[in-house]
Design a protein around this motif. Structure first.
Motif, PDB file in Angstrom:
ATOM      1  N   LEU A  96       0.835  -1.196   0.000  1.00  0.00           N
ATOM      2  CA  LEU A  96       0.000   0.000   0.000  1.00  0.00           C
ATOM      3  C   LEU A  96       0.875   1.253   0.000  1.00  0.00           C
ATOM      4  CD1 LEU A  96      -2.684  -1.042   2.643  1.00  0.00           C
ATOM      5  CD2 LEU A  96      -2.881  -1.118   0.148  1.00  0.00           C
ATOM      6  N   GLU A  97       0.288   2.313  -0.511  1.00  0.00           N
ATOM      7  CA  GLU A  97       0.969   3.603  -0.535  1.00  0.00           C
ATOM      8  C   GLU A  97       0.039   4.648   0.067  1.00  0.00           C
ATOM      9  OE1 GLU A  97       3.056   6.727  -3.689  1.00  0.00           O
ATOM     10  OE2 GLU A  97       2.027   4.926  -4.409  1.00  0.00           O
ATOM     11  N   PRO A  98       0.430   5.274   1.164  1.00  0.00           N
ATOM     12  CA  PRO A  98      -0.439   6.283   1.782  1.00  0.00           C
ATOM     13  C   PRO A  98      -0.854   7.344   0.773  1.00  0.00           C
ATOM     14  CG  PRO A  98       1.411   5.756   3.226  1.00  0.00           C
ATOM     15  CD  PRO A  98       1.682   5.063   1.922  1.00  0.00           C
ATOM     16  N   GLY A  99      -2.145   7.642   0.769  1.00  0.00           N
ATOM     17  CA  GLY A  99      -2.663   8.661  -0.130  1.00  0.00           C
ATOM     18  C   GLY A  99      -3.131   8.157  -1.471  1.00  0.00           C
ATOM     19  N   ARG A 100      -2.736   6.941  -1.849  1.00  0.00           N
ATOM     20  CA  ARG A 100      -3.190   6.394  -3.128  1.00  0.00           C
ATOM     21  C   ARG A 100      -4.644   5.963  -3.002  1.00  0.00           C
ATOM     22  NH1 ARG A 100       0.196   1.418  -4.908  1.00  0.00           N
ATOM     23  NH2 ARG A 100      -1.206   0.335  -3.462  1.00  0.00           N
ATOM     24  N   PRO A 101      -5.512   6.287  -3.992  1.00  0.00           N
ATOM     25  CA  PRO A 101      -6.920   5.884  -3.892  1.00  0.00           C
ATOM     26  C   PRO A 101      -7.043   4.393  -3.617  1.00  0.00           C
ATOM     27  CG  PRO A 101      -6.623   7.381  -5.726  1.00  0.00           C
ATOM     28  CD  PRO A 101      -5.241   7.062  -5.219  1.00  0.00           C
ATOM     29  N   LEU A 102      -7.908   4.064  -2.669  1.00  0.00           N
ATOM     30  CA  LEU A 102      -8.116   2.675  -2.265  1.00  0.00           C
ATOM     31  C   LEU A 102      -9.097   2.009  -3.218  1.00  0.00           C
ATOM     32  CD1 LEU A 102      -7.834   0.342  -0.166  1.00  0.00           C
ATOM     33  CD2 LEU A 102      -9.831   1.339   0.991  1.00  0.00           C
ATOM     34  N   ARG A 103      -8.726   0.836  -3.678  1.00  0.00           N
ATOM     35  CA  ARG A 103      -9.575   0.070  -4.581  1.00  0.00           C
ATOM     36  C   ARG A 103      -9.699  -1.343  -4.027  1.00  0.00           C
ATOM     37  NH1 ARG A 103     -10.195   0.712 -10.651  1.00  0.00           N
ATOM     38  NH2 ARG A 103     -10.851  -1.303 -11.478  1.00  0.00           N
ATOM     39  N   MET A 104     -10.928  -1.833  -3.907  1.00  0.00           N
ATOM     40  CA  MET A 104     -11.124  -3.179  -3.380  1.00  0.00           C
ATOM     41  C   MET A 104     -12.296  -3.848  -4.084  1.00  0.00           C
ATOM     42  SD  MET A 104     -12.672  -2.227   0.392  1.00  0.00           S
ATOM     43  CE  MET A 104     -13.199  -3.891   0.765  1.00  0.00           C
ATOM     44  N   ALA A 105     -12.397  -5.159  -3.927  1.00  0.00           N
ATOM     45  CA  ALA A 105     -13.518  -5.933  -4.451  1.00  0.00           C
ATOM     46  C   ALA A 105     -14.116  -6.716  -3.297  1.00  0.00           C
ATOM     47  CB  ALA A 105     -13.052  -6.874  -5.557  1.00  0.00           C
ATOM     48  N   PHE A 106     -15.417  -7.048  -3.401  1.00  0.00           N
ATOM     49  CA  PHE A 106     -16.057  -7.799  -2.328  1.00  0.00           C
ATOM     50  C   PHE A 106     -17.217  -8.616  -2.874  1.00  0.00           C
ATOM     51  CE2 PHE A 106     -18.321  -3.751  -2.473  1.00  0.00           C
ATOM     52  CZ  PHE A 106     -19.651  -4.085  -2.266  1.00  0.00           C
ATOM     53  N   GLY A 107     -17.585  -9.651  -2.121  1.00  0.00           N
ATOM     54  CA  GLY A 107     -18.696 -10.507  -2.495  1.00  0.00           C
ATOM     55  C   GLY A 107     -18.773 -11.703  -1.576  1.00  0.00           C
ATOM     56  N   SER A 108     -19.802 -12.537  -1.782  1.00  0.00           N
ATOM     57  CA  SER A 108     -19.978 -13.716  -0.938  1.00  0.00           C
ATOM     58  C   SER A 108     -20.721 -14.796  -1.707  1.00  0.00           C
ATOM     59  CB  SER A 108     -20.768 -13.358   0.329  1.00  0.00           C
ATOM     60  OG  SER A 108     -22.164 -13.268   0.053  1.00  0.00           O
ATOM     61  N   CYS A 109     -20.768 -15.978  -1.111  1.00  0.00           N
ATOM     62  CA  CYS A 109     -21.583 -17.100  -1.594  1.00  0.00           C
ATOM     63  C   CYS A 109     -21.047 -17.661  -2.908  1.00  0.00           C
ATOM     64  CB  CYS A 109     -23.054 -16.703  -1.752  1.00  0.00           C
ATOM     65  SG  CYS A 109     -23.784 -15.906  -0.308  1.00  0.00           S
ATOM     66  N   ARG A 110     -20.149 -18.621  -2.792  1.00  0.00           N
ATOM     67  CA  ARG A 110     -19.538 -19.195  -3.987  1.00  0.00           C
ATOM     68  C   ARG A 110     -19.409 -20.704  -3.823  1.00  0.00           C
ATOM     69  NH1 ARG A 110     -14.193 -20.324  -5.320  1.00  0.00           N
ATOM     70  NH2 ARG A 110     -13.896 -20.577  -7.571  1.00  0.00           N
ATOM     71  N   THR A 111     -20.087 -21.438  -4.697  1.00  0.00           N
ATOM     72  CA  THR A 111     -19.961 -22.886  -4.733  1.00  0.00           C
ATOM     73  C   THR A 111     -18.878 -23.283  -5.733  1.00  0.00           C
ATOM     74  OG1 THR A 111     -21.757 -22.940  -6.340  1.00  0.00           O
ATOM     75  CG2 THR A 111     -22.325 -23.358  -4.054  1.00  0.00           C
ATOM     76  N   SER A 112     -18.347 -24.478  -5.559  1.00  0.00           N
ATOM     77  CA  SER A 112     -17.229 -24.942  -6.391  1.00  0.00           C
ATOM     78  C   SER A 112     -17.695 -26.089  -7.270  1.00  0.00           C
ATOM     79  CB  SER A 112     -16.066 -25.393  -5.495  1.00  0.00           C
ATOM     80  OG  SER A 112     -15.672 -24.348  -4.636  1.00  0.00           O
TER      81      SER A 112
END
Length: 588
Positions: A96-112
């Motif tokens: 991480l770099e302080p001040g750099r815009p934060l980008r993330m992904a999220f989700g749930s419920c995944r079968t294999s």
């Protein structure tokens, strides 16, 4: 190197990464020394054992902020990652770099299940895998002019529950179970022990595209019910019914022990890891032989199931002043006693109260269960809790218990004590009473197998708020609802369901909600993965899915929906959003 006979069974998974450190998790086939090399630095760890399986968490320190370098993994001096001839880019560790815009992904419920036509016809395209292929630039974008579909790796991938399904097993998992024991005996085709959990995680994380993604994008995780069993800790009666079976004790011990190994350990910062009571056993072991953690982690899992106040699965981290991410355990930390029933026991509730503070641009609260359900569903859950607690007498109490177990009414609305408390705390943050008010207080959730964005405001007195309160849901990654269930969900999300549910909850004297809310986007039912970016006071979220064009194994990434706040933190005009929602309903 990672085949059936190779030294690497699973991983590497890139887990906690900050500006100067990173943690890499692996499972190996035999006891071994595992080394991770990044640039001119190498870190090494000895494996520890749990029930015949071998794991290592390699900790890299003194990294440069904002740096990105490829890395390799060796097991006993043999390079096992990246694999020779891999079609995927070399894995990287990007700090991480302080001040750099934060980008993330999220989700749930995944079968294999398989990623061929058969698997896609029953479970749809795996949105995580479609996104992984795009991040690896393996397929052309759906729209080359859309930056949301560009192969830009995020800073974090947040899994909000149901990474694995211990109760609704796939054909491949059932075949493994049947090879070990009689599936006509309890717990039938559900998971029984640690060995079966280890195999289930292997199925979940071994697809080559997803495996590459998890090796190069840091991840954080929290469980939900299916990681253990559907309706886990719905009520005291549910728990007593489970504990009366011959198999539940083995399930919960194996489930929590494997969760600590496969998911929770990697969530921890270096400081939190050093303080963790189980990790301290690994660190304290002296000598070159492998430490067997099996008995220790089993005893730990047994204890924290019975006394959840003795351990915290929730975790928090700050991304300088841009964002604070608070990930809440809304399953294991419940108080199920009717006289004190709460989503969070007193210790956990006090901890969350401490974390809900301003002085950041965005406060992000990860909870597997949506804090703000569709209002019809919310009121129905509040009604069911009051009914089960005796608002209409003993007969009504029995009906209420049956209702909440049958229809899965065990979200925040069914724990009104906790919902009311967290609502008030959220409004205090948004009003600037707990430090500088953030631009948003955004709840990130999954579980409900449909996705949406809701905007909330005070229900009474028009209390002035300086923050936008949002609920953003992404579910499922790969486990879609049937058409009948989609219709039922839509009915409870729109129209008369909201007022009827409110009347029902009032009939049992449920306190009025401190908040009121409405859909700003959705709901939609696609398999999807959500992405989020914050830059100053602005916030942008978008949901992506996989579409088969020519080849089931190589789906194309497509956008499902977008929601954003401008640079002043203002949401889009409500009229425009309402038009989008009406179109989405008619489209379904």
């Amino acid at each position: 190197m990672t085949g059936t006979d190779g030294p690497l069974v699973l991983g590497p998974l890139l887990r906690y990464v900050d500006d100067t450190s990173a943690a890499v998790w692996v499972e190996t086939r035999v006891p071994a020394s595992v080394s991770v090399t990044r640039g001119d630095g190498t870190a090494t760890a000895r494996t520890f054992a749990v029930h015949g399986h071998h794991y290592a968490l390699v900790e890299l320190t003194d990294l440069a902020p904002g740096s990105s370098e490829t890395y390799t993994v060796d097991v006993d001096g043999e390079q096992v990652w990246p694999e020779p001839g891999s079609p995927f880019p070399a894995p990287v560790i990007a700090t991480l770099e302080p001040g750099r815009p934060l980008r993330m992904a999220f989700g749930s419920c995944r079968t294999s299940v398989s990623h061929d036509e058969a698997g896609n016809s029953t479970h749809g395209v795996d949105a995580l895998r479609a996104w992984a292929l795009r991040m690896a630039d393996q397929v052309a974008p759906a729209d080359p002019d859309d930056p949301d579909l560009a192969p830009q790796l995020p800073d974090l991938l947040l899994f909000l529950g149901d990474q694995v399904y211990a109760d609704e097993t796939t054909d491949e998992m059932r075949a493994f179970i049947e090879s070990r024991r009689d599936i006509e005996q309890p717990p039938w085709t559900e998971l029984q022990d640690y060995e079966e959990y280890a195999h289930l995680y292997s199925l979940a994380w071994s697809d080559p595209a997803n495996r590459w993604l998890l090796s190069t994008v840091p991840s954080s995780m929290i469980f939900d019910d299916h990681d253990i069993r559907d309706d886990w800790n719905t009520s005291l009666e549910w728990r007593r019914e489970m504990e009366a079976t011959s198999w539940w004790h083995g399930r919960i011990v194996a489930g929590l022990a494997s969760y600590w190994v496969y998911q929770h350990l990697g969530n921890l910062s270096p400081a939190a890891r050093a303080d963790d009571e189980i990790w301290q056993h690994v660190v304290a072991h002296a000598g070159d032989d492998e430490y067997d953690l099996g008995e220790v982690v089993d005893a730990f899992a047994d204890r924290v199931d019975q006394k959840p106040e003795t351990y915290r699965w929730s975790h928090v981290r700050d991304f300088d002043t841009q964002a604070r991410l608070v990930v809440v355990d809304s399953r294991a930390a419940r108080d199920l006693h009717p006289e004190s029933r709460a989503m969070l026991d007193p210790d956990e509730a006090a901890w969350l109260d401490e974390q809900l503070r301003g002085d950041v641009d965005h406060l992000l609260v990860g909870t597997s269960l949506p804090f703000l359900l569709a209002r019809g569903l919310h009121h129905l859950e509040a009604f069911s809790e009051a009914l089960a607690d005796g608002a209409w007498g003993e007969r009504g109490s029995r009906a209420g218990e049956r209702l909440r177990q049958t229809v899965d009414l065990e979200h925040w609305g069914a724990f009104q004590r906790s919902f009311q408390d967290v609502s008030r705390q959220t409004m205090e943050v948004a009003a600037g009473e707990r430090g500088r008010a953030p631009s948003t207080v955004t709840f990130l959730s999954g579980d409900v197998h449909h996705s949406y964005v809701s905007e909330a405001r005070p229900a009474r007195h028009r209390r002035p708020l300086q923050s936008t309160i949002l609920q953003a849901v992404c579910s499922p990654i790969r486990n879609p609802l049937s058409r009948n269930m989609r219709f039922a969900t839509a009915v409870l999300s729109y129209g008369v369901a909201g007022p009827v549910g409110r009347l029902a909850s009032r009939s049992t004297k449920v306190p009025d909600s401190p908040l009121t809310w409405h859909y700003a986007e959705g709901p939609w039912f696609d398999n999807n993965l959500a992405c989020l970016q914050v830059r100053g006071r602005s916030l942008r979220m978008w949901w992506v899915t996989g579409e088969v064009v020519d080849d089931h194994a190589r789906p194309r990434l497509a956008k499902v929906a977008t929601y954003e706040l401008d640079e002043q933190g203002n949401p889009p005009p409500r009229e425009r959003v309402a038009t989008k929602v009406r179109k989405r309903i008619r489209g379904r």
